[in-house]
Design a protein around this motif. Structure first.
Motif, PDB file in Angstrom:
ATOM      1  N   ALA A 110     -34.665   3.658 -38.061  1.00  0.00           N
ATOM      2  CA  ALA A 110     -33.251   3.923 -37.795  1.00  0.00           C
ATOM      3  C   ALA A 110     -32.404   2.700 -38.120  1.00  0.00           C
ATOM      4  O   ALA A 110     -31.287   2.819 -38.652  1.00  0.00           O
ATOM      5  CB  ALA A 110     -33.070   4.338 -36.338  1.00  0.00           C
ATOM      6  N   GLN A 111     -32.916   1.511 -37.793  1.00  0.00           N
ATOM      7  CA  GLN A 111     -32.183   0.284 -38.116  1.00  0.00           C
ATOM      8  C   GLN A 111     -32.062   0.114 -39.629  1.00  0.00           C
ATOM      9  O   GLN A 111     -30.995  -0.291 -40.133  1.00  0.00           O
ATOM     10  CB  GLN A 111     -32.911  -0.915 -37.488  1.00  0.00           C
ATOM     11  CG  GLN A 111     -32.831  -0.959 -35.981  1.00  0.00           C
ATOM     12  CD  GLN A 111     -33.727  -2.036 -35.381  1.00  0.00           C
ATOM     13  OE1 GLN A 111     -34.653  -2.512 -36.033  1.00  0.00           O
ATOM     14  NE2 GLN A 111     -33.444  -2.406 -34.135  1.00  0.00           N
TER      15      GLN A 111
ATOM     16  N   GLN B 280     -32.770   4.101 -29.547  1.00  0.00           N
ATOM     17  CA  GLN B 280     -32.772   3.054 -28.526  1.00  0.00           C
ATOM     18  C   GLN B 280     -32.889   3.643 -27.120  1.00  0.00           C
ATOM     19  O   GLN B 280     -33.552   3.072 -26.247  1.00  0.00           O
ATOM     20  CB  GLN B 280     -31.494   2.212 -28.647  1.00  0.00           C
ATOM     21  CG  GLN B 280     -31.455   1.326 -29.884  1.00  0.00           C
ATOM     22  CD  GLN B 280     -30.117   0.624 -30.058  1.00  0.00           C
ATOM     23  OE1 GLN B 280     -29.082   1.083 -29.562  1.00  0.00           O
ATOM     24  NE2 GLN B 280     -30.128  -0.495 -30.765  1.00  0.00           N
TER      25      GLN B 280
ATOM     26  N   LYS C 203     -25.585   5.031 -37.164  1.00  0.00           N
ATOM     27  CA  LYS C 203     -25.490   4.239 -35.938  1.00  0.00           C
ATOM     28  C   LYS C 203     -25.722   5.112 -34.700  1.00  0.00           C
ATOM     29  O   LYS C 203     -26.367   4.692 -33.733  1.00  0.00           O
ATOM     30  CB  LYS C 203     -24.124   3.568 -35.853  1.00  0.00           C
ATOM     31  CG  LYS C 203     -23.952   2.404 -36.822  1.00  0.00           C
ATOM     32  CD  LYS C 203     -22.585   1.743 -36.644  1.00  0.00           C
ATOM     33  CE  LYS C 203     -22.437   0.550 -37.568  1.00  0.00           C
ATOM     34  NZ  LYS C 203     -21.097  -0.106 -37.402  1.00  0.00           N
TER      35      LYS C 203
ATOM     36  N   LEU D 140     -29.338   5.695 -34.400  1.00  0.00           N
ATOM     37  CA  LEU D 140     -30.008   4.478 -33.917  1.00  0.00           C
ATOM     38  C   LEU D 140     -29.908   4.366 -32.397  1.00  0.00           C
ATOM     39  O   LEU D 140     -30.888   4.017 -31.728  1.00  0.00           O
ATOM     40  CB  LEU D 140     -29.394   3.247 -34.590  1.00  0.00           C
ATOM     41  CG  LEU D 140     -29.885   1.892 -34.078  1.00  0.00           C
ATOM     42  CD1 LEU D 140     -31.384   1.742 -34.304  1.00  0.00           C
ATOM     43  CD2 LEU D 140     -29.122   0.746 -34.762  1.00  0.00           C
TER      44      LEU D 140
END
Length: 508
Positions: free
Chosen positions: A421-422, A453, A446, A449
């Motif tokens: 994802a990063q 997280q 984002k 991501l």
């Protein structure tokens, strides 16, 4: 012949006493203990796991300061405060004090008793009794002062059984208090851990909300430009509303967790508002040993308490058996006794006496058998409860080890997803900066991501929570009383599934 008859007559009182004593012994023998035995067997760890006994383990895990490794000084201070102020623990301490007082009472019965008694009665003495003239028919005082002592011989270990029972009850109360301390400590740690999770998830949800608002603005401009339709706007509004509800639910969860922590601290809700926001690193780890031994179950205070309960029950059975036998005691006294105060302190008023006493249960067989049967049944029930607790403890430890392994493996996979994802965000940002794509892929990447997280946070919290549960399952660093170290149910050991170093690091 006359001399022989006189000798027999002289011995007759002794023969009569012996015959009477023999008859009493025979009568007491009617209270039989036959058939009243325990059929319960205390299980051992090796028996339940099917693994032979291994060499004595040298594990000292977990350490009593395990909370510091999870939440640092703030968490340890919360636990220390709760252990000092919680009313439930104070009640457990009073039970220990009561058991210690009972121990003192039982020990006192093992020593000779000494008592002083005195009395003075003003009365009229009968003219037709044992009091001779001139006192007969007059009013005067009957006075006495005696100092007496008595001692009961413990031929059948009655007092020893009583003392063993109360000592076991005292040790049981101490282990139960430690069990309560462990339950309180782990409850605070788990609640604090959830509070950390809730704050982290709240922060991530707020970041998602900010991104969603940017996406809404971009969508509105695209609809105005004819690139998107009204359906996209409504879909965006639905997602925005869901995020706001999620943020509200996190605020509610945080307030409830603070209230729960305040209750565990033995304080009002306002105390919960004073707790600092937990700062939990994703690398928090209590470093679980790679080869745990099940003999660490012997440090579980609840199992230790259950084992002392068995010892107390066995002592109570032994005590009930002593009730079938006679009690022999001896008493003696010395003092002064007189009719009238004028003769009270004269040497002729001295009284001295000593003699044995015998107490035997006669025609009490049903009561004694019922009492013994009740004690044996209570002991068997305690054994069954202990065995069930031991089985549950073994499975609880094994389950927590599996939970740690599962959370660790999932965390490893989640780290791959997080890195992907990063990388997606970085690629989308480069395409946007190069003018190849618009800002929409960047915002979507984002948002994705942040979703990864959130999953990583939940897995990290689950890993730490499983560690706390394992710490609780293995006694939380409680040091078992050495008097129990050789008991079979707590001495046998076997290995738990290994937790390799790479596995424990995976959750970080």
């Amino acid at each position: 012949m006359k001399q022989t008859f006189s000798l027999i007559a002289a011995k007759r009182p002794r023969l009569s006493a012996l015959a009477a004593a023999s008859a009493l012994v025979l009568l007491s023998a009617c209270a039989s203990q036959h058939g009243i035995t325990s059929h319960a067997t205390v299980k051992a760890i090796a028996e339940l796991t099917g693994v032979e006994k291994l060499a004595q383990a040298q594990n000292s895990w977990p350490d009593t300061q395990w909370a510091t490794q999870i939440g640092g000084k703030p968490l340890q201070e919360l636990i220390d405060t709760a252990l000092a102020d919680n009313p439930g623990l104070q009640a457990a301490t009073t039970r220990i004090d009561a058991a210690r007082a009972l121990r003192t009472v039982v020990r006192a019965y093992q020593k000779p008793g000494l008592a002083l008694s005195a009395g003075s009665t003003y009365q009229r003495f009968t003219e037709h009794g044992l009091v001779p003239p001139p006192l007969a028919g007059t009013y005067d005082t009957d006075n006495s002062v005696t100092l007496g002592t008595s001692y009961e011989f413990d031929f059948w270990n009655k007092h020893s059984a009583e003392l063993r029972a109360v000592l076991s009850q005292e040790k049981m109360a101490e282990a139960e208090r430690q069990s309560a301390r462990l339950s309180l400590s782990t409850a605070i740690a788990r609640t604090w851990l959830q509070l950390a999770r809730q704050y982290q998830q709240l922060a991530l949800s707020e970041q998602q909300l900010q991104l969603r608002q940017e996406l809404d603005g971009l969508t509105a401009r695209r609809v105005k430009a004819g690139l998107d339709n009204e359906t996209d706007v409504q879909q965006s509004l639905l997602q925005l509303s869901a995020l706001k509800n999620e943020i509200n639910s996190w605020h509610e969860a945080i307030a409830l967790s603070r209230n729960q922590l305040a209750a565990l601290l033995g304080a009002g809700p306002e105390r919960g508002q004073q707790i600092a926001i937990p700062q939990l690193s994703l690398k928090a780890d209590v470093t679980v040993p790679s080869n745990l031994q099940l003999d660490l179950l012997g440090r579980r205070p609840d199992l230790v308490a259950a084992r002392w309960r068995l010892e107390a029950g066995q002592s109570e059975v032994d005590l009930a058996r002593t009730q079938f036998y006679p009690n022999v005691s001896i008493s003696a006294f010395i003092g002064l006794s007189s009719l009238g105060l004028d003769n009270f302190v004269k040497s002729g008023s001295t009284i001295v006496g000593a003699g044995p006493a015998l107490h035997m249960p006669i025609f009490a067989g049903d009561r004694l058998r019922a009492q013994l049967t009740s004690k044996v049944a209570s002991y068997d029930a305690a054994v069954a409860t202990y065995n069930q607790s031991l089985i549950e403890a073994i499975h609880e430890v094994a389950d927590q080890v599996q939970n740690i392994q599962g959370a660790s493996k999932q965390s490893q996979q989640q780290m791959l997803s997080l890195h992907a994802a990063q990388a997606t965000v970085q690629l989308a940002q480069k395409r946007y900066e190069a003018g190849i794509a618009n800002q929409l892929p960047v915002l979507l990447a984002k948002s994705a991501l942040i979703g990864q997280q959130k999953l990583a946070t939940d897995l990290s919290i689950r890993y730490s929570d499983s560690q706390i549960n394992l710490i609780k399952a293995l006694g939380g660093g409680y040091d078992m009383n050495p008097e129990l170290a050789s008991l079979p149910a707590l001495a046998n050991q076997t290995s738990l599934p290994s937790i390799s170093k790479s596995t424990s690091e995976g959750a970080q």
